[in-house]
Design an enzyme around this catalytic site. Structure first.
Site, PDB file in Angstrom:
ATOM      1  CE  LYS A 105      -1.878   2.601   3.181  1.00  0.00           C
ATOM      2  NZ  LYS A 105      -1.857   3.948   2.589  1.00  0.00           N
ATOM      3  N   GLY A 130       7.348   4.473   7.906  1.00  0.00           N
ATOM      4  CA  GLY A 130       6.443   5.587   8.204  1.00  0.00           C
ATOM      5  C   GLY A 130       6.773   6.144   9.570  1.00  0.00           C
ATOM      6  CB  SER A 131       4.874   8.349  11.792  1.00  0.00           C
ATOM      7  OG  SER A 131       3.679   7.605  11.888  1.00  0.00           O
ATOM      8  CB  THR A 132       8.126   6.610  15.757  1.00  0.00           C
ATOM      9  OG1 THR A 132       9.379   6.738  15.071  1.00  0.00           O
ATOM     10  CG2 THR A 132       8.349   5.802  17.021  1.00  0.00           C
ATOM     11  CD  GLU A 133       0.912   9.293  15.959  1.00  0.00           C
ATOM     12  OE1 GLU A 133       1.583  10.144  15.332  1.00  0.00           O
ATOM     13  OE2 GLU A 133      -0.314   9.368  16.114  1.00  0.00           O
ATOM     14  N   GLY A 167       4.044   3.035  13.488  1.00  0.00           N
ATOM     15  CA  GLY A 167       4.829   1.814  13.652  1.00  0.00           C
ATOM     16  C   GLY A 167       4.489   1.127  14.977  1.00  0.00           C
ATOM     17  CD  GLU A 221      13.354   3.935   6.994  1.00  0.00           C
ATOM     18  OE1 GLU A 221      13.196   4.907   7.776  1.00  0.00           O
ATOM     19  OE2 GLU A 221      13.333   4.016   5.769  1.00  0.00           O
ATOM     20  CB  CYS A 242      12.917   8.866   7.644  1.00  0.00           C
ATOM     21  SG  CYS A 242      12.971   7.862   6.191  1.00  0.00           S
ATOM     22  CD  GLU A 259      10.680  11.900  11.318  1.00  0.00           C
ATOM     23  OE1 GLU A 259       9.659  11.335  11.742  1.00  0.00           O
ATOM     24  OE2 GLU A 259      11.440  11.393  10.488  1.00  0.00           O
TER      25      GLU A 259
HETATM   26  P1  ADP Z   1       3.776  10.016   7.816  1.00  0.00           P
HETATM   27  O1  ADP Z   1       3.671  10.721   9.128  1.00  0.00           O
HETATM   28  O2  ADP Z   1       5.128   9.940   7.245  1.00  0.00           O
HETATM   29  O3  ADP Z   1       2.683  10.341   6.857  1.00  0.00           O
HETATM   30  P2  ADP Z   1       2.398   7.662   8.568  1.00  0.00           P
HETATM   31  O4  ADP Z   1       3.000   6.683   9.496  1.00  0.00           O
HETATM   32  O5  ADP Z   1       1.220   8.427   9.009  1.00  0.00           O
HETATM   33  O6  ADP Z   1       3.612   8.525   8.148  1.00  0.00           O
HETATM   34  O7  ADP Z   1       2.015   6.963   7.199  1.00  0.00           O
HETATM   35  C1  ADP Z   1       2.857   6.039   6.552  1.00  0.00           C
HETATM   36  C2  ADP Z   1       1.987   5.018   5.884  1.00  0.00           C
HETATM   37  O8  ADP Z   1       1.262   4.311   6.886  1.00  0.00           O
HETATM   38  C3  ADP Z   1       0.946   5.581   4.936  1.00  0.00           C
HETATM   39  O9  ADP Z   1       0.866   4.710   3.814  1.00  0.00           O
HETATM   40  C4  ADP Z   1      -0.330   5.531   5.757  1.00  0.00           C
HETATM   41  O10 ADP Z   1      -1.500   5.433   4.976  1.00  0.00           O
HETATM   42  C5  ADP Z   1      -0.116   4.268   6.551  1.00  0.00           C
HETATM   43  N1  ADP Z   1      -0.878   4.155   7.807  1.00  0.00           N
HETATM   44  C6  ADP Z   1      -1.429   5.133   8.555  1.00  0.00           C
HETATM   45  N2  ADP Z   1      -2.033   4.618   9.656  1.00  0.00           N
HETATM   46  C7  ADP Z   1      -1.862   3.272   9.604  1.00  0.00           C
HETATM   47  C8  ADP Z   1      -2.229   2.166  10.451  1.00  0.00           C
HETATM   48  N3  ADP Z   1      -2.886   2.348  11.580  1.00  0.00           N
HETATM   49  N4  ADP Z   1      -1.852   0.924  10.072  1.00  0.00           N
HETATM   50  C9  ADP Z   1      -1.140   0.722   8.943  1.00  0.00           C
HETATM   51  N5  ADP Z   1      -0.776   1.705   8.112  1.00  0.00           N
HETATM   52  C10 ADP Z   1      -1.117   2.969   8.425  1.00  0.00           C
END
Ligand code: ADP
Length: 504
Positions: free
Chosen positions: A209, A261-264, A266, A283, A317, A414
């Protein structure tokens, strides 16, 4: 470099009409005529899901808009996959894994991966324009880095597919099955290549995705998969938001999940998978320190710092968002940096002269504005480039904060924007302590003339990558990944393949 700096007073003034004369110096910057990249990105008005080798409408029946952050115009409708769509993608992947792909010899898989790399090279300009329109990064970045590097990852991993006996000599490397992957918006095509190429080389099938703001180049790559004759179901692309991502990460067929993506987010994923047998790689975020010692070649270091945080709008990142500079040269480095960012060209991402393009989305722009406001409120000193920003689109001035202390939010969180926080140090020990004093550990940079100091720091800095006298350099053969809250697992190189196989 496209800029020329000189004393203002010695140059003719612009025409009375107010329109800058091409070639004349305007302020400190040469005014150039616009130089937009004109290759046709061949966008469709609507992008469906890519499942089982075909483009299919989402079961949800829903679509969302993909916006060009450079001018806020709509680019296309993107399908919003629901749990049923994700399930269909996993079933197609499993069928391919149990069928043609799972049984194929590595040397034959290599041919497909190689073909994907070649086809991407053939359509490189088209992909670069699409990437820039969809994500906002300057065309020179997508043209010179993202697209060639994505192709390089496919080439590199094509080379591994028939040599898997050498991944872990003496042991047999077998694929895991179907892997689920979710990626962010900062390097849409490159992250896709980082994730898909090693998975395929190892013989896995994929459900991936892309991020909701940058799905287009993923779906264009699906066209290449079709042209390459990749068997149906080997790679499936589902688009959507966090709900789609969560369905991809938690699907029972997934033997392994990989997330960038974000640590949150993750942490949410790790919590939801606790107790399952799924393999995971994460990552996540970063707050890299670029450490400049007083014996460093300062002009070169300034270029590296600018490359590390301002090019690509700081949407990296591993961006060097903290500058740690030795006290004796701090004033000098800060003065050079301020002058340098004044002459960065901020604007139309499609213009070949643009250094800093558009912020990826309205939401990200708001995040940057919020964190910058916190820096001002907490007492750091703000300096921003006086550049003109386009009227439409999401843009942010290159920004430097000095007088920053370790407790400020801008030194800890960040920002993911073109914002540099400058801190100082006196001794090597203090530099190490400050650099490591973060929840993250993705990357770091060291600028010094002394090789011994570089070697010492590369072991003492808790960062997955330490660049020496350079920054943001990548190679498919070099593993990338983090320490601490920056995640675990490696991508790229032989080490990256371990995360896509089981060893017997
Ligand atoms: P950023 O802050 O860099 O946008 P995110 O972590 O929000 O990073 O998003 C990175 C990816 O994770 C995107 O493809 C987003 O759609 C997806 N994403 C967001 N929330 C969730 C979740 N709860 N579970 C899995 N994937 C998610």
């Amino acid at each position: 470099m496209a800029t020329l700096t000189t004393e203002k007073s010695s140059h003719p003034t612009p025409r009375a009409s107010g329109r800058p004369v091409p070639g004349l110096i305007f302020g400190d910057l040469w005014e150039y005529d616009p130089a937009p990249e004109t290759a046709d990105p061949k966008l469709k008005a609507r992008y469906d899901l890519f499942i089982g080798g075909k483009f299919v409408a989402p079961a949800s029946g829903k679509y969302f808009d993909s916006i060009n952050p450079g001018n806020e115009k709509k680019l296309a409708d993107i399908a919003h996959a629901n749990a049923a769509d994700v399930d269909a993608a996993y079933r197609a992947a499993l069928q391919a894994y149990d069928g043609a792909w799972g049984k194929m010899a590595g040397r034959d898989r290599a041919k497909y991966i190689y073909r994907i790399a070649r086809l991407l090279q053939d359509r490189a300009r088209e992909f670069a324009v699409a990437e820039t329109m969809d994500g906002g990064k300057p065309i020179k970045e997508s043209r010179d880095f993202d697209v060639p590097m994505a192709a390089a990852h496919f080439f590199y991993h094509a080379g591994w597919a028939d040599k898997l006996d050498y991944v872990a000599p003496g042991r047999r490397a077998a694929p895991l099955g179907v892997v689920g992957q979710v990626i962010p918006w900062n390097f849409p095509l490159l992250m896709l290549a980082w994730k898909i190429a090693p998975a395929l080389a190892m013989g896995n099938c994929v459900v991936i995705k892309p991020a909701e703001t940058t799905s287009i180049t993923a779906l264009k790559l699906a066209e290449i998969f079709q042209d390459a004759g990749l068997p149906p179901g080997v790679v499936n692309i589902v688009t959507g938001f966090g709900d789609t991502g969560a369905a991809v990460m938690t699907h029972p067929i997934a033997a392994k999940v990989a997330f960038t993506g974000s640590t949150e987010v993750g942490k949410i994923i790790m919590r939801s998978l606790a107790g399952t047998e799924k393999k995971m790689t994460m990552e996540l975020g970063g707050k890299a320190a670029n450490i400049v010692f007083d014996d460093a070649p300062l002009d070169q270091a300034v270029e590296g710092i600018v490359n590390g945080i301002f090019f690509n709008q700081g949407h990296v990142c591993c961006a060097g968002s903290r500058l740690l500079v030795q006290e004796s040269v701090a004033a000098d480095v800060l003065a050079k940096l301020k002058h340098r960012i004044e002459v960065l060209r901020v604007g139309d991402p499609l213009d070949k002269n643009t250094d800093v393009g558009a912020i990826n989305s309205k939401e990200q722009l708001a995040t940057i504005q919020r964190l910058v406001a916190s820096g001002v409120k907490e007492g750091a000193t703000l300096f921003q480039s006086p550049c003109k920003l386009p009227v439409r689109g999401y843009y942010f001035r290159p920004t430097i904060f000095s007088n920053v202390s370790m407790s400020h939010r801008i030194a800890r969180e960040e920002i993911f924007g073109p914002v540099l926080s400058v801190l100082t140090f006196r001794t090597l020990e203090e530099a190490v302590e400050k650099a490591n004093n973060t929840a993250y550990g993705l990357s770091a940079g060291v600028w010094t003339d002394k090789g011994s100091r570089i070697l010492k720091l590369s072991t003492e800095l808790k960062a997955g990558v330490v660049w020496a006298n350079t920054f943001n350099k990548f190679d498919p053969a070099s593993p990338f990944g983090g320490y601490k809250e920056s995640g675990f697992g490696r991508e790229g190189g032989r080490q990256g393949l371990f995360d896509y196989c089981k060893l017997a």
